[in-house]
Design a protein around this motif. Sequence first.
Motif, mmCIF file in Angstrom:
data_model
loop_
_atom_site.group_PDB
_atom_site.id
_atom_site.type_symbol
_atom_site.label_atom_id
_atom_site.label_comp_id
_atom_site.label_asym_id
_atom_site.label_seq_id
_atom_site.Cartn_x
_atom_site.Cartn_y
_atom_site.Cartn_z
ATOM 1 N N ARG A 171 8.933 7.898 3.315
ATOM 2 C CA ARG A 171 9.640 7.038 2.378
ATOM 3 C C ARG A 171 9.778 5.617 2.912
ATOM 4 O O ARG A 171 9.744 4.649 2.143
ATOM 5 N N SER A 172 9.902 5.471 4.226
ATOM 6 C CA SER A 172 10.067 4.140 4.817
ATOM 7 C C SER A 172 8.846 3.259 4.553
ATOM 8 O O SER A 172 8.959 2.033 4.534
ATOM 9 N N TYR A 173 7.701 3.875 4.357
ATOM 10 C CA TYR A 173 6.483 3.121 4.031
ATOM 11 C C TYR A 173 6.308 2.965 2.528
ATOM 12 O O TYR A 173 5.981 1.883 2.030
ATOM 13 N N ILE A 174 6.564 4.047 1.798
ATOM 14 C CA ILE A 174 6.312 4.033 0.356
ATOM 15 C C ILE A 174 7.272 3.117 -0.388
ATOM 16 O O ILE A 174 6.891 2.485 -1.373
ATOM 17 N N ARG A 175 8.530 3.024 0.069
ATOM 18 C CA ARG A 175 9.482 2.199 -0.666
ATOM 19 C C ARG A 175 8.990 0.758 -0.802
ATOM 20 O O ARG A 175 8.888 0.242 -1.916
ATOM 21 N N PRO A 176 8.656 0.072 0.290
ATOM 22 C CA PRO A 176 8.160 -1.298 0.104
ATOM 23 C C PRO A 176 6.746 -1.345 -0.484
ATOM 24 O O PRO A 176 6.435 -2.227 -1.289
ATOM 25 N N PHE A 177 5.897 -0.392 -0.106
ATOM 26 C CA PHE A 177 4.505 -0.467 -0.539
ATOM 27 C C PHE A 177 4.371 -0.231 -2.039
ATOM 28 O O PHE A 177 3.656 -0.977 -2.729
ATOM 29 N N LEU A 178 5.079 0.779 -2.561
ATOM 30 C CA LEU A 178 4.979 1.085 -3.985
ATOM 31 C C LEU A 178 6.122 0.477 -4.792
ATOM 32 O O LEU A 178 5.902 -0.264 -5.743
ATOM 33 N N ASP A 179 7.352 0.800 -4.404
ATOM 34 C CA ASP A 179 8.502 0.375 -5.197
ATOM 35 C C ASP A 179 8.663 -1.139 -5.233
ATOM 36 O O ASP A 179 9.082 -1.701 -6.252
ATOM 37 N N ASP A 180 8.328 -1.810 -4.128
ATOM 38 C CA ASP A 180 8.441 -3.270 -4.088
ATOM 39 C C ASP A 180 7.142 -3.973 -4.487
ATOM 40 O O ASP A 180 7.062 -5.207 -4.425
ATOM 41 N N GLY A 181 6.136 -3.199 -4.848
ATOM 42 C CA GLY A 181 4.919 -3.777 -5.412
ATOM 43 C C GLY A 181 3.912 -4.332 -4.428
ATOM 44 O O GLY A 181 2.995 -5.059 -4.836
ATOM 45 N N LEU A 182 4.029 -3.999 -3.138
ATOM 46 C CA LEU A 182 3.052 -4.516 -2.179
ATOM 47 C C LEU A 182 1.636 -4.035 -2.494
ATOM 48 O O LEU A 182 0.659 -4.721 -2.179
ATOM 49 N N TYR A 183 1.527 -2.854 -3.090
ATOM 50 C CA TYR A 183 0.213 -2.282 -3.377
ATOM 51 C C TYR A 183 -0.649 -3.192 -4.234
ATOM 52 O O TYR A 183 -1.885 -3.141 -4.173
ATOM 53 N N MET A 184 -0.020 -4.051 -5.042
ATOM 54 C CA MET A 184 -0.790 -4.882 -5.975
ATOM 55 C C MET A 184 -1.709 -5.860 -5.259
ATOM 56 O O MET A 184 -2.739 -6.275 -5.809
ATOM 57 N N ASN A 185 -1.341 -6.261 -4.027
ATOM 58 C CA ASN A 185 -2.173 -7.183 -3.259
ATOM 59 C C ASN A 185 -2.738 -6.553 -1.998
ATOM 60 O O ASN A 185 -3.257 -7.261 -1.131
ATOM 61 N N ALA A 186 -2.627 -5.232 -1.896
ATOM 62 C CA ALA A 186 -3.129 -4.553 -0.706
ATOM 63 C C ALA A 186 -4.651 -4.674 -0.645
ATOM 64 O O ALA A 186 -5.331 -4.608 -1.672
ATOM 65 N N PRO A 187 -5.212 -4.864 0.543
ATOM 66 C CA PRO A 187 -6.661 -5.059 0.664
ATOM 67 C C PRO A 187 -7.490 -3.969 0.009
ATOM 68 O O PRO A 187 -8.474 -4.242 -0.680
ATOM 69 N N MET A 188 -7.096 -2.709 0.195
ATOM 70 C CA MET A 188 -7.904 -1.629 -0.345
ATOM 71 C C MET A 188 -7.694 -1.460 -1.847
ATOM 72 O O MET A 188 -8.564 -0.942 -2.543
ATOM 73 N N THR A 189 -6.537 -1.883 -2.364
ATOM 74 C CA THR A 189 -6.371 -1.909 -3.824
ATOM 75 C C THR A 189 -7.328 -2.921 -4.422
ATOM 76 O O THR A 189 -8.013 -2.637 -5.430
ATOM 77 N N LEU A 190 -7.380 -4.110 -3.831
ATOM 78 C CA LEU A 190 -8.278 -5.148 -4.331
ATOM 79 C C LEU A 190 -9.735 -4.688 -4.248
ATOM 80 O O LEU A 190 -10.530 -4.948 -5.161
ATOM 81 N N TRP A 191 -10.063 -3.985 -3.165
ATOM 82 C CA TRP A 191 -11.431 -3.477 -3.034
ATOM 83 C C TRP A 191 -11.722 -2.428 -4.101
ATOM 84 O O TRP A 191 -12.779 -2.440 -4.745
ATOM 85 N N ALA A 192 -10.778 -1.500 -4.300
ATOM 86 C CA ALA A 192 -10.994 -0.400 -5.238
ATOM 87 C C ALA A 192 -11.159 -0.890 -6.670
ATOM 88 O O ALA A 192 -11.889 -0.279 -7.463
ATOM 89 N N LEU A 193 -10.491 -1.984 -7.018
ATOM 90 C CA LEU A 193 -10.601 -2.508 -8.379
ATOM 91 C C LEU A 193 -12.003 -2.999 -8.704
ATOM 92 O O LEU A 193 -12.399 -3.038 -9.871
ATOM 93 N N GLU A 194 -12.744 -3.362 -7.691
ATOM 94 C CA GLU A 194 -14.059 -3.966 -7.914
ATOM 95 C C GLU A 194 -15.221 -3.074 -7.471
ATOM 96 O O GLU A 194 -16.384 -3.464 -7.629
ATOM 97 N N ASN A 195 -14.912 -1.902 -6.923
ATOM 98 C CA ASN A 195 -15.973 -1.084 -6.333
ATOM 99 C C ASN A 195 -15.791 0.391 -6.653
ATOM 100 O O ASN A 195 -14.720 0.829 -7.073
ATOM 101 N N VAL A 196 -16.859 1.138 -6.432
ATOM 102 C CA VAL A 196 -16.849 2.597 -6.543
ATOM 103 C C VAL A 196 -17.483 3.145 -5.275
ATOM 104 O O VAL A 196 -18.469 2.591 -4.774
ATOM 105 N N GLY A 197 -16.886 4.214 -4.733
ATOM 106 C CA GLY A 197 -17.417 4.801 -3.512
ATOM 107 C C GLY A 197 -16.381 4.801 -2.411
ATOM 108 O O GLY A 197 -15.179 4.776 -2.688
ATOM 109 N N ALA A 198 -16.827 4.825 -1.166
ATOM 110 C CA ALA A 198 -15.926 4.903 -0.013
ATOM 111 C C ALA A 198 -16.078 3.678 0.869
ATOM 112 O O ALA A 198 -17.179 3.152 1.041
#
Length: 251
Positions: A62-89
Amino acid sequence: MEILDFVERVTSLREMQEVWEYSKEVFENFGFNRLLYGFTRFRSGQSLGDPLDMLVLTNHDRSYIRPFLDDGLYMNAPMTLWALENVGASSWRDTDRMAREGILPPAACRIWEFNKTQGFLAGYTISFQSNSVRAKGALSLTSVPALSFDEVDEIWAEHGRTIEAMSNVLHLRLISMPNPETRRHLTPRQREALEWVGDGKTTSEIASIMGLKPATVEKHLRLAREALDVSTTTQAVLKAAFLHQIFGPRA
């Protein structure tokens, strides 16, 4: 583990939580004991839509998820940005390289540093194929305590194709299932009324079928629109169908 065993088990389980718990065990056996899965059907451009409409499953603390998800950090996370533009691993080693070379966007760089303060370093993100521009799903795999980039790449060299194939099966299974934890909650009456609308019935016909007054049917439909945060009943039927809240098995 043979991938056929995974497919048979995942497709036989009836509850989303059972599928998720089993999958966590499988991926942990490969060396990844922290997973974060996210899926939306309401993407628009770089936006992933209202968080209330997302399917998110994770076993991060929870100590990680609260800021990452609840506070919206995921919206600018590097791998989120990558996933929006790519398919694969993609290996997180690439993110680290971009950060060291100064080519990672500032907001993404700050989140990458935040990840490291939380004990994460190496991992992989899988971005799933979609047949809709509005839909996007991804799964990130990492471990606590942190694995090195070399350790993770060694795992991927040996098991990467299997892990990616299993992840795709998991994704396809999850998006086909009702989510019991959805925050867009409909009552049984609201669901039934929307289903009859979806079948082309009029308000008076629905009232007769459900044994209610037309005004009561209208009330159920209004409350359903409010719960789903939409303006019209047609939008409510579509959104409820997307969220697997209607036309599904009864509890």
